[in-house]
Design an enzyme around this catalytic site. Structure first.
Site, mmCIF file in Angstrom:
data_model
loop_
_atom_site.group_PDB
_atom_site.id
_atom_site.type_symbol
_atom_site.label_atom_id
_atom_site.label_comp_id
_atom_site.label_asym_id
_atom_site.label_seq_id
_atom_site.Cartn_x
_atom_site.Cartn_y
_atom_site.Cartn_z
ATOM 1 N N GLU A 75 7.442 -9.089 -10.085
ATOM 2 C CA GLU A 75 8.329 -9.149 -8.762
ATOM 3 C C GLU A 75 8.080 -10.557 -8.181
ATOM 4 O O GLU A 75 6.972 -11.120 -8.188
ATOM 5 C CB GLU A 75 7.738 -8.233 -7.986
ATOM 6 C CG GLU A 75 8.073 -6.478 -8.561
ATOM 7 C CD GLU A 75 7.288 -5.659 -7.700
ATOM 8 O OE1 GLU A 75 7.659 -4.398 -8.022
ATOM 9 O OE2 GLU A 75 6.891 -5.959 -6.488
ATOM 10 N N CYS A 78 7.157 -15.454 -2.464
ATOM 11 C CA CYS A 78 5.929 -14.778 -2.914
ATOM 12 C C CYS A 78 6.063 -14.538 -4.232
ATOM 13 O O CYS A 78 6.895 -13.830 -4.724
ATOM 14 C CB CYS A 78 5.841 -13.472 -1.979
ATOM 15 S SG CYS A 78 4.402 -12.580 -2.506
ATOM 16 N N CYS A 101 -2.125 -5.923 -13.107
ATOM 17 C CA CYS A 101 -3.458 -6.744 -12.507
ATOM 18 C C CYS A 101 -4.651 -5.831 -12.928
ATOM 19 O O CYS A 101 -4.571 -4.742 -12.823
ATOM 20 C CB CYS A 101 -3.325 -6.594 -11.098
ATOM 21 S SG CYS A 101 -4.729 -7.279 -10.058
ATOM 22 N N CYS A 153 -6.920 -2.331 -6.912
ATOM 23 C CA CYS A 153 -7.131 -1.940 -5.714
ATOM 24 C C CYS A 153 -6.380 -0.586 -5.367
ATOM 25 O O CYS A 153 -5.186 -0.429 -5.764
ATOM 26 C CB CYS A 153 -6.651 -2.952 -4.860
ATOM 27 S SG CYS A 153 -7.219 -4.770 -4.985
ATOM 28 N N CYS A 191 -2.586 -0.247 -3.757
ATOM 29 C CA CYS A 191 -1.531 -1.226 -4.424
ATOM 30 C C CYS A 191 -1.091 -0.715 -5.683
ATOM 31 O O CYS A 191 -1.526 -0.131 -6.529
ATOM 32 C CB CYS A 191 -2.414 -2.699 -4.721
ATOM 33 S SG CYS A 191 -1.398 -3.646 -5.827
ATOM 34 N N SER A 229 -8.065 -12.113 0.772
ATOM 35 C CA SER A 229 -7.733 -10.676 1.036
ATOM 36 C C SER A 229 -8.760 -9.906 1.439
ATOM 37 O O SER A 229 -9.494 -9.575 0.544
ATOM 38 C CB SER A 229 -6.774 -10.169 0.088
ATOM 39 O OG SER A 229 -5.371 -10.629 -0.027
ATOM 40 N N LEU A 230 -9.104 -10.117 2.839
ATOM 41 C CA LEU A 230 -10.593 -9.504 3.155
ATOM 42 C C LEU A 230 -10.241 -7.843 3.347
ATOM 43 O O LEU A 230 -11.030 -7.067 2.484
ATOM 44 C CB LEU A 230 -10.782 -9.987 4.435
ATOM 45 C CG LEU A 230 -12.497 -10.032 4.717
ATOM 46 C CD1 LEU A 230 -13.029 -10.746 3.648
ATOM 47 C CD2 LEU A 230 -12.583 -10.586 5.981
ATOM 48 N N ASN A 286 2.619 -1.522 3.924
ATOM 49 C CA ASN A 286 3.750 -1.015 3.484
ATOM 50 C C ASN A 286 3.335 0.403 2.658
ATOM 51 O O ASN A 286 3.093 0.313 1.359
ATOM 52 C CB ASN A 286 4.613 -2.089 2.440
ATOM 53 C CG ASN A 286 5.533 -2.978 3.363
ATOM 54 O OD1 ASN A 286 6.141 -2.477 4.300
ATOM 55 N ND2 ASN A 286 5.577 -4.167 2.821
ATOM 56 N N CYS A 324 3.475 -4.964 -2.940
ATOM 57 C CA CYS A 324 3.244 -5.444 -4.370
ATOM 58 C C CYS A 324 3.314 -4.452 -5.529
ATOM 59 O O CYS A 324 2.612 -3.583 -5.626
ATOM 60 C CB CYS A 324 1.803 -6.286 -4.383
ATOM 61 S SG CYS A 324 1.332 -6.523 -5.802
HETATM 62 S S1 SF4 Z 1 -3.740 -6.152 -4.458
HETATM 63 FE FE1 SF4 Z 1 -3.698 -7.633 -5.706
HETATM 64 S S2 SF4 Z 1 -5.538 -7.957 -6.650
HETATM 65 FE FE2 SF4 Z 1 -5.423 -5.750 -6.007
HETATM 66 S S3 SF4 Z 1 -4.579 -4.785 -7.389
HETATM 67 FE FE3 SF4 Z 1 -2.860 -5.316 -6.370
HETATM 68 S S4 SF4 Z 1 -2.192 -7.302 -7.153
HETATM 69 FE FE4 SF4 Z 1 -4.286 -6.845 -7.896
#
Ligand code: SF4
Length: 363
Positions: free
Chosen positions: A99, A112, A119, A123, A126, A228-229, A304, A347
């Site tokens: 994307e 972006c 990935c 996380c 996500c 990204s904290l 989101n 994402c």
């Molecule tokens: S937020 Fe970024 S680092 Fe975390 S799983 Fe999604 S794509 Fe990967």
């Protein structure tokens, strides 16, 4: 499946010079070939008429010009601006998809873009994390995202419109693919090619991969760094970002202080507010403690909501409390408007939905 013939767009200038020498050709041809690839965006060696027929034949025999393509684009329906936030599903030459998003601003057009397919960091908030890791994008595939977005902008909004800023904040962790990301940036910032983006208009966004931040501090690529904290309390951070176990907050803070000292550049701390997870007064205090004394700004962003993922965005009052608390503490705070709520702009959401791959929450 990886393609067997190397994609010539993946070769950095030095690599292409070596490859040409190995083919018995003068190294200076490298810059001409890159001109054809990254300014004329040619799709065939036959178009490179400045090269001899013999060299074009050698290149065709040893390399391919692989091109990504736009499979789908969705415009933000709620966006009434002339150019709405638009999300793209981009198909890579091997059939995998990533994307990219165009986010227009008052005086900029930000892309972006993705650095990996899937990935490995998982996380919990996500959609990409749910896909697992498929592979790194090559330099050519990273550059192709910008080539395609620029072509789309020109086609839909006229020749004067092009990407002015890039954030590596799409699918994947760019600092787990550092070499390819930096190779792509070298091409994207090169004044000889059509992109010609100043380094400071390119931002690498990481979860905080400490050894790679140290590497950036020593290489000084001149790009911006965003971290990204999302939580400044170690246990909370680990609960939503498993990789935080490997890179504890006190080590991350020390690394950022060192990065700032060595590069002379500030960092952006990105904090995505998630309802009931990281939005309590104790979270704001922990964030203040982490940021105080660092040459940084804090970018607060909205979450989101994603189908089948339990997290929700915060209410306005919570966001206002965070902003007031941090500003009153003397910190620099920006608030990023939520883009793309109607286009699944979180994402990985579009890619996983098209593959039917967002599994239900395990609990
Ligand atoms: S937020 Fe970024 S680092 Fe975390 S799983 Fe999604 S794509 Fe990967």
């Amino acid at each position: 499946m990886l393609l067997s013939t190397p994609n010539i767009k993946d070769l950095a200038a030095a690599e292409l010079r070596l490859a040409l020498t190995a083919l018995g050709e003068p190294a200076y041809r490298a810059s001409q070939i890159h001109q054809w690839l990254f300014s004329h965006h040619t799709r065939s060696f036959d178009d490179m008429t400045i090269l001899s027929l013999a060299l074009r034949k050698k290149l065709s025999a040893n390399y391919a010009i692989d091109n990504a393509s736009i499979q789908e684009c969705i415009k933000e329906a709620l966006d009434t601006t002339e150019m709405p936030t638009t999300k793209f599903l981009i198909r890579m030459p091997d059939g995998q998809a990533v994307e990219s998003v165009i986010i227009p601003g008052r005086s900029r057009i930000t892309a972006c873009i993705s650095s990996q397919i899937g990935c490995p960091l998982g996380c919990s908030f996500c959609a990409t994390g749910r896909m697992g890791f498929i592979r790194n994008l090559s330099p050519g595939e990273i550059i192709d995202q910008i080539t395609l977005l620029n072509a789309w902008l020109r086609n839909d909004y006229g020749n004067s419109r092009s990407i002015t800023n890039i954030v590596f904040m799409g699918m994947g962790e760019p600092l787990l693919n550092t070499a390819n990301v930096l190779d792509a940036i070298e091409t994207l910032r090169n004044q000889s090619y059509s992109f010609s983006l100043p380094r400071r208009k390119i931002s690498i966004s990481t979860l905080g991969i400490i050894p790679e931040i140290d590497l950036l501090a020593s290489l000084k690529p001149g790009t911006k760094l965003a971290v990204s904290l999302h939580a400044a309390i170690q246990e909370k951070r680990e609960s939503i970002m498993p990789v935080a176990r490997n890179y504890p907050l006190h080590d991350l803070r020390r690394t950022l202080a060192s990065y700032i000292r060595l590069t002379g550049q500030p960092v952006t701390l990105v904090y995505m507010l998630i309802d009931g997870v990281n939005d309590a007064p104790e979270d704001a205090k922990a964030l203040e403690k982490f940021a105080k004394g660092l040459f940084c700004k804090i970018n607060l962003i909205d979450y989101n909501a994603i189908v089948n993922i339990k997290f929700k965005p915060v209410f306005t009052e919570k966001r206002e409390f965070f902003i007031r608390f941090l500003v009153d503490s003397g910190l620099r705070v920006t608030v990023r408007k939520s883009h793309g709520a109607s286009i699944n702009a979180a994402c990985g959401q579009l890619a996983t939905e098209r593959k039917g791959q967002i599994p239900e929450e395990p609990h």
